[in-house]
Design an enzyme around this catalytic site. Structure first.
Site, PDB file in Angstrom:
ATOM      1  N   GLY A  30       0.832  -1.213   0.000  1.00 33.94           N
ATOM      2  CA  GLY A  30       0.000   0.000   0.000  1.00 33.94           C
ATOM      3  C   GLY A  30       0.862   1.257   0.000  1.00 33.94           C
ATOM      4  O   GLY A  30       1.855   1.319   0.713  1.00 33.94           O
ATOM      5  N   ARG A  91       1.516  -4.943  -5.882  1.00 33.43           N
ATOM      6  CA  ARG A  91       1.429  -6.231  -5.181  1.00 33.43           C
ATOM      7  C   ARG A  91       1.644  -7.306  -6.239  1.00 33.43           C
ATOM      8  O   ARG A  91       1.115  -7.192  -7.349  1.00 33.43           O
ATOM      9  CB  ARG A  91       0.071  -6.385  -4.510  1.00 33.43           C
ATOM     10  CG  ARG A  91      -0.134  -5.371  -3.398  1.00 33.43           C
ATOM     11  CD  ARG A  91      -1.358  -5.674  -2.551  1.00 33.43           C
ATOM     12  NE  ARG A  91      -1.301  -4.932  -1.314  1.00 33.43           N
ATOM     13  CZ  ARG A  91      -1.900  -3.766  -1.089  1.00 33.43           C
ATOM     14  NH1 ARG A  91      -2.616  -3.197  -2.044  1.00 33.43           N
ATOM     15  NH2 ARG A  91      -1.785  -3.156   0.071  1.00 33.43           N
ATOM     16  N   ASP A 122       4.364  -4.893   6.229  1.00 31.61           N
ATOM     17  CA  ASP A 122       4.866  -6.205   6.664  1.00 31.61           C
ATOM     18  C   ASP A 122       4.908  -7.231   5.532  1.00 31.61           C
ATOM     19  O   ASP A 122       5.821  -8.062   5.472  1.00 31.61           O
ATOM     20  CB  ASP A 122       4.074  -6.730   7.873  1.00 31.61           C
ATOM     21  CG  ASP A 122       2.592  -6.856   7.588  1.00 31.61           C
ATOM     22  OD1 ASP A 122       2.104  -6.287   6.601  1.00 31.61           O
ATOM     23  OD2 ASP A 122       1.909  -7.538   8.384  1.00 31.61           O
ATOM     24  N   THR A 145       3.660   2.524   5.895  1.00 33.30           N
ATOM     25  CA  THR A 145       2.252   2.112   5.838  1.00 33.30           C
ATOM     26  C   THR A 145       1.426   3.042   6.711  1.00 33.30           C
ATOM     27  O   THR A 145       1.853   3.382   7.816  1.00 33.30           O
ATOM     28  CB  THR A 145       2.039   0.650   6.294  1.00 33.30           C
ATOM     29  OG1 THR A 145       0.647   0.465   6.611  1.00 33.30           O
ATOM     30  CG2 THR A 145       2.830   0.296   7.534  1.00 33.30           C
ATOM     31  N   ASP A 147      -1.085   2.314   8.278  1.00 37.41           N
ATOM     32  CA  ASP A 147      -1.737   1.572   9.369  1.00 37.41           C
ATOM     33  C   ASP A 147      -0.962   1.602  10.698  1.00 37.41           C
ATOM     34  O   ASP A 147      -1.521   1.282  11.742  1.00 37.41           O
ATOM     35  CB  ASP A 147      -1.945   0.109   8.967  1.00 37.41           C
ATOM     36  CG  ASP A 147      -2.778  -0.020   7.714  1.00 37.41           C
ATOM     37  OD1 ASP A 147      -3.551   0.913   7.433  1.00 37.41           O
ATOM     38  OD2 ASP A 147      -2.643  -1.041   7.018  1.00 37.41           O
ATOM     39  N   ASP A 149       1.070  -0.485  11.827  1.00 37.67           N
ATOM     40  CA  ASP A 149       0.897  -1.800  12.465  1.00 37.67           C
ATOM     41  C   ASP A 149       2.159  -2.665  12.417  1.00 37.67           C
ATOM     42  O   ASP A 149       2.073  -3.880  12.443  1.00 37.67           O
ATOM     43  CB  ASP A 149      -0.277  -2.546  11.779  1.00 37.67           C
ATOM     44  CG  ASP A 149      -0.047  -2.748  10.293  1.00 37.67           C
ATOM     45  OD1 ASP A 149       0.895  -2.155   9.750  1.00 37.67           O
ATOM     46  OD2 ASP A 149      -0.826  -3.496   9.675  1.00 37.67           O
ATOM     47  N   ARG A 191      -6.871  -1.607   8.197  1.00 33.64           N
ATOM     48  CA  ARG A 191      -6.962  -3.078   8.097  1.00 33.64           C
ATOM     49  C   ARG A 191      -7.334  -3.664   9.458  1.00 33.64           C
ATOM     50  O   ARG A 191      -8.324  -3.261  10.032  1.00 33.64           O
ATOM     51  CB  ARG A 191      -5.657  -3.666   7.553  1.00 33.64           C
ATOM     52  CG  ARG A 191      -5.423  -3.324   6.113  1.00 33.64           C
ATOM     53  CD  ARG A 191      -4.282  -4.106   5.540  1.00 33.64           C
ATOM     54  NE  ARG A 191      -3.011  -3.773   6.158  1.00 33.64           N
ATOM     55  CZ  ARG A 191      -1.843  -4.242   5.766  1.00 33.64           C
ATOM     56  NH1 ARG A 191      -1.786  -5.068   4.751  1.00 33.64           N
ATOM     57  NH2 ARG A 191      -0.736  -3.882   6.357  1.00 33.64           N
TER      58      ARG A 191
HETATM   59  P1  ADP Z   1       2.263  -4.350   2.556  1.00 29.38           P
HETATM   60  O1  ADP Z   1       3.742  -4.335   2.327  1.00 29.38           O
HETATM   61  O2  ADP Z   1       1.665  -2.985   2.483  1.00 29.38           O
HETATM   62  O3  ADP Z   1       1.890  -5.116   3.811  1.00 29.38           O
HETATM   63  P2  ADP Z   1       1.290  -6.608   0.955  1.00 29.38           P
HETATM   64  O4  ADP Z   1       0.934  -7.432   2.143  1.00 29.38           O
HETATM   65  O5  ADP Z   1       0.312  -6.565  -0.160  1.00 29.38           O
HETATM   66  O6  ADP Z   1       1.606  -5.090   1.308  1.00 29.38           O
HETATM   67  O7  ADP Z   1       2.687  -7.188   0.386  1.00 29.38           O
HETATM   68  C1  ADP Z   1       3.313  -6.607  -0.743  1.00 29.38           C
HETATM   69  C2  ADP Z   1       3.950  -7.671  -1.586  1.00 29.38           C
HETATM   70  O8  ADP Z   1       4.982  -8.347  -0.853  1.00 29.38           O
HETATM   71  C3  ADP Z   1       3.025  -8.816  -2.018  1.00 29.38           C
HETATM   72  O9  ADP Z   1       2.227  -8.485  -3.131  1.00 29.38           O
HETATM   73  C4  ADP Z   1       4.027  -9.909  -2.384  1.00 29.38           C
HETATM   74  O10 ADP Z   1       4.562  -9.692  -3.670  1.00 29.38           O
HETATM   75  C5  ADP Z   1       5.144  -9.662  -1.352  1.00 29.38           C
HETATM   76  N1  ADP Z   1       5.003 -10.636  -0.250  1.00 29.38           N
HETATM   77  C6  ADP Z   1       4.126 -10.615   0.767  1.00 29.38           C
HETATM   78  N2  ADP Z   1       4.250 -11.708   1.558  1.00 29.38           N
HETATM   79  C7  ADP Z   1       5.254 -12.454   1.003  1.00 29.38           C
HETATM   80  C8  ADP Z   1       5.874 -13.703   1.345  1.00 29.38           C
HETATM   81  N3  ADP Z   1       5.486 -14.416   2.409  1.00 29.38           N
HETATM   82  N4  ADP Z   1       6.864 -14.140   0.542  1.00 29.38           N
HETATM   83  C9  ADP Z   1       7.256 -13.436  -0.531  1.00 29.38           C
HETATM   84  N5  ADP Z   1       6.727 -12.262  -0.897  1.00 29.38           N
HETATM   85  C10 ADP Z   1       5.736 -11.763  -0.149  1.00 29.38           C
END
Ligand code: ADP
Length: 341
Positions: A30, A91, A122, A145, A147, A149, A191
């Site tokens: 995000g 993402r 995260d 982020t 959030d 969090d 979230r």
């Molecule tokens: P944020 O970083 O805001 O929490 P997301 O949770 O959508 O956003 O994560 C961003 C991107 O990080 C995901 O679209 C994916 O490509 C990568 N990602 C998330 N979790 C994993 C994981 N366990 N292993 C590898 N890549 C990951």
């Protein structure tokens, strides 16, 4: 700057093995206001230290598709005040596959990129961890982020702006609530965390704050509103987090109508929180964190996140940052309830 012995260990092992000449920076997940200030700090500090910097477009998508471009000092002009991210974010489901991550690392190596700064939440840090764990590709995380969090940092880039944006909306809604003697339910983002809701709630003088930790119930809220009405209060604002239990803002409105027949107006602020010029606080912390991330890589310290603890910059192992839940303090919710009587 303080950092854990665990990071020391990794740092020395890694530092002895490779010198950094070129780093990559990307924003992922995000978007959050202040990400541009962090990118700017990474680029300018790194170039100031004699490094080359490549910007990777759209997070892991750009890594997989080799969308990487060298950034110069002047490319960072006039971005500190802009929301969003000039590198774009994204993402990527593909990045969850090991073979695709291998391709991403091959692309980084083809560009002679030695280390990375990941600005994101995260999920993005989980992705960053896989690069280190599977390929010993050095990465430092900067928490971006709205959030707030992320465990290990009191504060994440974008949170302050998001709170202020939501607060501005609530101040406006209060005018209408007051003019019409109405109850408003305002849903904020966050979230599954209640940080935005509790901060906006107390700053906006909300009568009740619903967070995902379920500190308040519909029964308690209804009792509180009734009590307040008896004391002469004619309008109220309830702030609720999008991940609140047992439901979202419209569910809450239905529950309140059923209990006391009060017709609440619902306002869902949604993505409006994400945009806009970052506040001074977001710009300052983003600048400091971006700079600290480069310093960290240069000192041989990786697989860590830059965080803020008691106004000081700290480094937290990424494993801890992604593997630990950041608890939301009930203090603000309780205080808000007392102050809004
Ligand atoms: P944020 O970083 O805001 O929490 P997301 O949770 O959508 O956003 O994560 C961003 C991107 O990080 C995901 O679209 C994916 O490509 C990568 N990602 C998330 N979790 C994993 C994981 N366990 N292993 C590898 N890549 C990951």
């Amino acid at each position: 700057m303080p950092f854990s012995p665990f990071c020391h260990l990794i740092a020395s092992l890694w530092h002895n093995s490779k010198e950094i000449r070129r780093i990559g920076v990307y924003t992922s997940g995000g978007d959050a206001p202040g990400m541009n200030a962090a990118i700017r700090a990474v680029v300018r500090v790194a170039i100031g230290k004699g490094l080359e910097v490549f910007g990777i477009r759209s997070g892991y998508t750009g890594m997989i598709e080799s969308q990487m471009v060298q950034l110069q000092l002047r490319d960072m002009a006039n971005i500190i005040q802009r929301g969003g991210t000039v590198l774009k974010t994204g993402r990527s489901q593909d990045f969850l596959k090991r073979e695709v991550r291998q391709k991403a690392v091959d692309n980084l190596k083809a560009q002679s990129i030695d280390a990375l700064v990941c600005i994101g939440g995260d999920g993005s840090f989980r992705g960053a961890r896989t690069l280190w764990e599977e390929h010993q590709f050095p990465v430092v995380g900067v928490p971006g982020t709205i959030d707030n969090d992320i465990f290990g940092s009191e504060y994440t880039i974008g949170f302050d702006t998001a709170v202020n944006t939501a607060l501005d909306a609530i101040d406006k809604i209060r005018d209408t609530a007051d003019s019409h003697d109405r109850l408003f339910i305002v849903e904020v983002m966050g979230r599954n965390s209640g940080f935005i809701a509790s901060h906006v709630g107390i700053a906006g003088g909300a009568e009740e704050i619903f967070t995902p930790d379920a500190l308040t119930t519909v029964d308690k809220a209804v009792d509180h509103i009734r009590e307040s009405q008896k004391k002469g209060k004619r309008s109220s604002i309830i702030v609720t987090a999008e991940g609140q239990k047992p439901g979202r803002a419209y569910d809450l409105a239905v529950a309140i109508r059923k209990k006391i027949g009060l017709d609440a107006k619902v306002c869902i602020l949604g993505h409006i929180h994400r945009g806009g010029a970052p506040t001074a606080m977001d710009r300052i912390w983003a600048s400091r964190m971006g700079a600290a991330a480069v310093e960290s890589l240069l000192s041989g310290q990786c697989d860590v996140m830059v965080g803020v603890d008691h106004n000081q910059m700290v480094f937290i192992p990424l494993e801890t940052a992604v593997g630990t839940e950041k608890k939301h303090s009930p203090e603000l919710v309780h205080l808000s309830s007392i102050l809004s009587t």
